[in-house]
Design a protein around this motif. Sequence first.
Motif, PDB file in Angstrom:
ATOM      1  N   ASP A 201       0.731  -1.285   0.042  1.00  0.00           N
ATOM      2  CA  ASP A 201       0.067  -0.104  -0.033  1.00  0.00           C
ATOM      3  C   ASP A 201       1.070   1.252  -0.090  1.00  0.00           C
ATOM      4  O   ASP A 201       0.547   2.262   0.371  1.00  0.00           O
ATOM      5  CB  ASP A 201      -1.071  -0.099   1.191  1.00  0.00           C
ATOM      6  N   ARG A 208       3.182   8.300  -2.077  1.00  0.00           N
ATOM      7  CA  ARG A 208       1.768   8.149  -1.705  1.00  0.00           C
ATOM      8  C   ARG A 208       1.649   6.970  -0.733  1.00  0.00           C
ATOM      9  O   ARG A 208       2.227   5.918  -1.085  1.00  0.00           O
ATOM     10  CB  ARG A 208       0.757   8.119  -2.879  1.00  0.00           C
ATOM     11  N   VAL A 210      -1.682   4.126   1.422  1.00  0.00           N
ATOM     12  CA  VAL A 210      -2.868   3.714   1.716  1.00  0.00           C
ATOM     13  C   VAL A 210      -3.139   3.209   2.933  1.00  0.00           C
ATOM     14  O   VAL A 210      -2.384   2.414   3.195  1.00  0.00           O
ATOM     15  CB  VAL A 210      -3.559   3.126   0.631  1.00  0.00           C
ATOM     16  N   GLU A 218     -10.520   3.195   3.169  1.00  0.00           N
ATOM     17  CA  GLU A 218      -9.275   3.426   3.001  1.00  0.00           C
ATOM     18  C   GLU A 218      -9.044   4.903   2.840  1.00  0.00           C
ATOM     19  O   GLU A 218      -9.985   5.745   2.585  1.00  0.00           O
ATOM     20  CB  GLU A 218      -8.832   2.934   1.479  1.00  0.00           C
ATOM     21  N   HIS A 220      -6.252   7.759   1.614  1.00  0.00           N
ATOM     22  CA  HIS A 220      -4.779   8.113   0.579  1.00  0.00           C
ATOM     23  C   HIS A 220      -4.154   9.241   1.270  1.00  0.00           C
ATOM     24  O   HIS A 220      -4.877  10.237   1.536  1.00  0.00           O
ATOM     25  CB  HIS A 220      -5.284   8.188  -0.696  1.00  0.00           C
TER      26      HIS A 220
END
Length: 378
Positions: A201, A208, A210, A218, A220
């Motif tokens: 992730d 980035r 998650v 979820e 981000h």
Amino acid sequence: MPLKIVTRKGRQDLYIRGTVRGQSLYESTGTADPKQAEAYRAKREAELWAESVYGKRAVVTFAAAVTAYLEAEQRSETTLNHVERLLKHFGKRKLTSIGQGDADEACKAILRDGANASPATKTRGVLTPLRAILEFAAVRGWCDKPAFQMPRVLQTKMLFIRPDEAVDLVNEAAPHVRPLLVFLIGTGARMSEALDLDWSDVDLPAARAVVWQKQGTERHIDLPPVVVLALAGLPYRSGRVFRPVRSTRGAQGLVMGDAYYDTGRNGGGQIKNAWAYACKRAGLPGRERIWTPKGETKERRVFVPSLTPHCLRHTWATWHYCMHKDLLKLKEDGGWQTITMVTRYAKKMPDHHRDAVIRWLENTDWPDIVYAGQIGAT
């Protein structure tokens, strides 16, 4: 025909079978004792009569409501733990008999500190899950909508740290904890979200990641340069991002584990000792707890920090508003549900610190957060 006690081939327990006011029933009494079975038969026959005359709400039990509540949708581990304790307390009590006094008694019986438990503990551990179950039942016509008096939860002082204190905290922490602290300060992630973070992730080139919130949704998040540096220094790229280390007999140095202990997001304390160590060395506020363990004569001392790891989420939010002056952006970036929850972060950090906050997050050559080579993987 009225309910009768019958036997079933291959079973020791006795069964009841029959029809009461058009409703058929065939179920186990849960016992092989004829007297107990007869008592069960009489009780169930009376319940079916009451249900046919007064409606289902007259007979639905708390246990039956819990079963339906859990079957309706998947619940979190925390909710399951709370519901289990409530079920043990209320059992087969009729829903219509549960009122404010019963809720107060549940707090006394279930919570470790009983009636002396804090308002927040009473609300979180008993009243909120109890009300959720009863509201679920009320929608289905099994009872009236609950109207509990919720204890007043006093607003506690929100603690956060300045950029210079964050520098000291990270630099004074154990090497394996430094990347985690930088991640918490730089992203505002909750401790549970950070410890559950998997490399699958994380997209380092795109800066980035998650994270998964306890509601199963979820979120981000953007990784500032200092966080990218912290993660880039980790010696592995699969499994959990943040891992504990331990010393082992016969091995030199420290050995890295696979993951921190999984509490099902029903508790914390995974970095309790490392956190206290870092806070004390960084000169952050706290107190000395002094006590003598039972059965011992030697006094023990432990430093208890005034701040908790969750204060790093407060720190990130305070810094965020100091930089952007945008509550809506703070709400979205931090994963809060309402704007009310983030208004308390406005104007906490003086504008004087804005440039220092930006330098902290954008730094790519500080702090010394690359793992030392003596930490090996298991």
